[in-house]
Design a protein around this motif. Structure first.
Motif, PDB file in Angstrom:
ATOM      1  N   UNK A  27     -18.113  48.376  44.132  1.00  0.00           N
ATOM      2  CA  UNK A  27     -19.537  48.242  44.492  1.00  0.00           C
ATOM      3  C   UNK A  27     -20.116  49.503  45.111  1.00  0.00           C
ATOM      4  N   UNK A  28     -19.254  50.430  45.489  1.00  0.00           N
ATOM      5  CA  UNK A  28     -19.753  51.665  46.109  1.00  0.00           C
ATOM      6  C   UNK A  28     -20.383  52.573  45.063  1.00  0.00           C
ATOM      7  N   UNK A  29     -21.349  53.379  45.421  1.00  0.00           N
ATOM      8  CA  UNK A  29     -21.844  53.658  46.768  1.00  0.00           C
ATOM      9  C   UNK A  29     -23.010  52.759  47.186  1.00  0.00           C
ATOM     10  N   UNK A  30     -23.394  51.835  46.311  1.00  0.00           N
ATOM     11  CA  UNK A  30     -24.663  51.139  46.563  1.00  0.00           C
ATOM     12  C   UNK A  30     -24.507  49.938  47.489  1.00  0.00           C
ATOM     13  N   UNK A  31     -23.321  49.335  47.498  1.00  0.00           N
ATOM     14  CA  UNK A  31     -23.097  48.177  48.369  1.00  0.00           C
ATOM     15  C   UNK A  31     -21.726  48.324  49.023  1.00  0.00           C
ATOM     16  N   UNK A  32     -21.650  47.989  50.310  1.00  0.00           N
ATOM     17  CA  UNK A  32     -20.365  48.018  51.018  1.00  0.00           C
ATOM     18  C   UNK A  32     -19.873  46.578  51.153  1.00  0.00           C
ATOM     19  N   UNK A  33     -18.948  46.203  50.276  1.00  0.00           N
ATOM     20  CA  UNK A  33     -18.442  44.831  50.236  1.00  0.00           C
ATOM     21  C   UNK A  33     -16.997  44.833  50.717  1.00  0.00           C
ATOM     22  N   UNK A  34     -16.652  43.899  51.595  1.00  0.00           N
ATOM     23  CA  UNK A  34     -15.278  43.786  52.096  1.00  0.00           C
ATOM     24  C   UNK A  34     -14.651  42.521  51.526  1.00  0.00           C
ATOM     25  N   UNK A  35     -13.466  42.657  50.968  1.00  0.00           N
ATOM     26  CA  UNK A  35     -12.735  41.504  50.431  1.00  0.00           C
ATOM     27  C   UNK A  35     -11.488  41.262  51.268  1.00  0.00           C
ATOM     28  N   UNK A  36     -11.053  40.013  51.281  1.00  0.00           N
ATOM     29  CA  UNK A  36      -9.829  39.664  52.003  1.00  0.00           C
ATOM     30  C   UNK A  36      -8.732  39.371  50.983  1.00  0.00           C
ATOM     31  N   UNK A  37      -7.568  39.962  51.205  1.00  0.00           N
ATOM     32  CA  UNK A  37      -6.423  39.674  50.332  1.00  0.00           C
ATOM     33  C   UNK A  37      -5.550  38.653  51.057  1.00  0.00           C
ATOM     34  N   UNK A  38      -5.318  37.514  50.395  1.00  0.00           N
ATOM     35  CA  UNK A  38      -4.583  36.439  51.080  1.00  0.00           C
ATOM     36  C   UNK A  38      -3.169  36.262  50.572  1.00  0.00           C
ATOM     37  N   UNK A  39      -2.915  36.762  49.363  1.00  0.00           N
ATOM     38  CA  UNK A  39      -1.589  36.514  48.777  1.00  0.00           C
ATOM     39  C   UNK A  39      -1.283  37.587  47.727  1.00  0.00           C
ATOM     40  N   UNK A  40      -0.168  37.409  47.048  1.00  0.00           N
ATOM     41  CA  UNK A  40       0.263  38.414  46.070  1.00  0.00           C
ATOM     42  C   UNK A  40      -0.707  38.480  44.895  1.00  0.00           C
ATOM     43  N   UNK A  41      -1.212  37.344  44.455  1.00  0.00           N
ATOM     44  CA  UNK A  41      -2.169  37.364  43.331  1.00  0.00           C
ATOM     45  C   UNK A  41      -3.415  38.172  43.694  1.00  0.00           C
ATOM     46  N   UNK A  42      -3.902  38.004  44.914  1.00  0.00           N
ATOM     47  CA  UNK A  42      -5.071  38.795  45.354  1.00  0.00           C
ATOM     48  C   UNK A  42      -4.739  40.284  45.352  1.00  0.00           C
ATOM     49  N   UNK A  43      -3.523  40.604  45.791  1.00  0.00           N
ATOM     50  CA  UNK A  43      -3.101  42.014  45.856  1.00  0.00           C
ATOM     51  C   UNK A  43      -3.069  42.619  44.455  1.00  0.00           C
ATOM     52  N   UNK A  44      -2.469  41.885  43.524  1.00  0.00           N
ATOM     53  CA  UNK A  44      -2.366  42.389  42.149  1.00  0.00           C
ATOM     54  C   UNK A  44      -3.764  42.536  41.537  1.00  0.00           C
ATOM     55  N   UNK A  45      -4.603  41.546  41.776  1.00  0.00           N
ATOM     56  CA  UNK A  45      -5.986  41.612  41.265  1.00  0.00           C
ATOM     57  C   UNK A  45      -6.684  42.868  41.814  1.00  0.00           C
ATOM     58  N   UNK A  46      -6.547  43.092  43.126  1.00  0.00           N
ATOM     59  CA  UNK A  46      -7.236  44.228  43.758  1.00  0.00           C
ATOM     60  C   UNK A  46      -6.774  45.556  43.168  1.00  0.00           C
ATOM     61  N   UNK A  47      -5.478  45.659  42.886  1.00  0.00           N
ATOM     62  CA  UNK A  47      -4.956  46.916  42.324  1.00  0.00           C
ATOM     63  C   UNK A  47      -5.365  47.051  40.853  1.00  0.00           C
TER      64      UNK A  47
END
Ligand code: MRU
Length: 366
Positions: A27-47
């Protein structure tokens, strides 16, 4: 939406509840969005989806992913559960070697511990890796600054023109960046610098992320098309190229964002020094021949077909080529060691040769 602590980092642990938070770099540079990683699936998705990206940050996120694997493991999970989860994290993206390095480091830290001690140890080790990478980048800044300072002296204080590709800034690491660390350090010491920022198609990490970082820091810069570098070098408008890397063989071959190799060729043709800034976690101590051996990620063709930008209605994505034209999306290329003037590491600057790398890191196994 969650807010981010200051000074801003691309990933942080919420000490109160143990949550892992990341800036969504899409979303950068136009929006500063923070996501929370809760588990391994979230981690893999984020990467995989490049919520987080850049080799050192991929490694740090993966380290926290191992912590999340331990945190969310089903009660009484068999011993090989962790191994399976670690292997899933390691497979998220192929090119950045920091990913495997960081997962293996956290896993070996906790492997022999009693079950009840593992969560705290994994969390601690992920934090250690993050802080070590921050310190490595700070040192890269100190060592690399000398190169910029020396050019500045030769130019009698005229601005030093630096070309960089992709985003190897604090967003790609944890603090300072790799390629940007010498730039920030020089700027903070009052050395006049100007940065040519390759836009870095298809995902525009240069135009979106490097330009945003440099602007926030007050560093003079201009975004250029990916193909402009050769022209600028021919006309004496680039004094030094500094890029980051996703994996560098101990023999000196450098994998980095697609297009880096062409910049190195243009730099060689025009006598412009071409430096690669990297922490030791980005060296691959097993590979000799980068062109033959480094796995090059091929990403979703839609990253080429569509381009994202900001409109008055927010972020929008539009189609660029004919709807039925096939595309091919090679994400990295390898610059052979012979085109690299030197490496800027946490231990100092060295030539891009096996002997020089071994001399700087005699304690690392080849
Ligand atoms: O695909 P990305 O955005 O993860 O690629 C990042 C790069 O190529 C960076 O230049 C590299 O990781 C060095 S980051 C300090």
């Amino acid at each position: 939406m969650k807010s981010a602590p200051q000074p801003l980092r691309p990933i942080w642990l919420d000490e109160t509840n143990g949550d892992v938070n990341v800036i969504d770099q899409r979303s950068l540079p136009h929006e500063l969005v923070v996501l929370e990683l809760q588990n391994v699936d979230d981690t893999i998705y984020a990467i995989q989806e490049m919520v987080v990206r850049g080799a050192p940050l991929i490694g740090i996120t993966a380290a926290y992913g191992v912590y999340l694997a331990v945190k969310t493991a089903p009660y009484g999970a068999a011993e090989d559960y962790l191994l399976t989860e670690c292997n899933r994290i390691k497979a998220a993206r192929p090119t950045a070697v920091n990913l495997q390095w960081a997962v293996d480091r956290v896993r070996s830290e906790i492997a022999d511990l009693p079950h009840d001690d593992r969560l705290g140890a994994a969390r601690r080790m992920a934090g250690i890796i993050a802080e070590e990478e921050a310190e490595n980048c700070r040192l890269i800044g100190r060592h690399g600054m000398r190169l910029i300072e020396s050019i500045s002296q030769q130019k009698n204080g005229e601005p030093v023109n630096i070309l960089t590709h992709c985003n190897a800034g604090w967003l790609a690491t944890i603090a300072y960046g790799t390629a940007t660390a010498p730039i920030y350090t020089a700027h903070d010491l009052g050395i006049d610098v100007h940065v040519w920022v390759d836009e870095t198609r298809p995902l525009n990490q240069g135009a979106r992320l490097t330009a945003w970082e440099l602007g926030r820091h007050g560093v003079s810069h201009a975004v250029i098309t990916d193909n402009a570098g050769g022209h600028l070098m021919q006309h004496g408008m680039v004094d030094i190229v500094i890029v980051g890397t996703d994996r560098t063989t101990y023999t000196g071959d450098v994998a980095n964002k697609i297009g880096t190799y062409l910049k190195a060729l243009a730099a060689r043709d025009n006598g412009v020094p071409f430096y690669v800034a990297l922490p030791s976690s980005t060296f691959d101590w097993t590979m000799r021949d980068g062109v033959a051996e480094i796995p090059i990620e091929e990403r979703d063709p839609d990253e080429i077909r569509y381009i994202q930008g900001h409109t008055e209605d927010g972020l929008r994505t539009v189609l660029v080529p004919p709807a039925d034209s096939p595309t091919a999306n090679f994400a990295f290329d390898v610059t052979p060691a012979r085109l690299v003037t030197g490496f800027i590491t946490e231990r100092g600057v060295c030539a891009a040769t096996e002997d020089a790398v071994r001399a700087l890191f005699p304690d690392r196994t080849v």
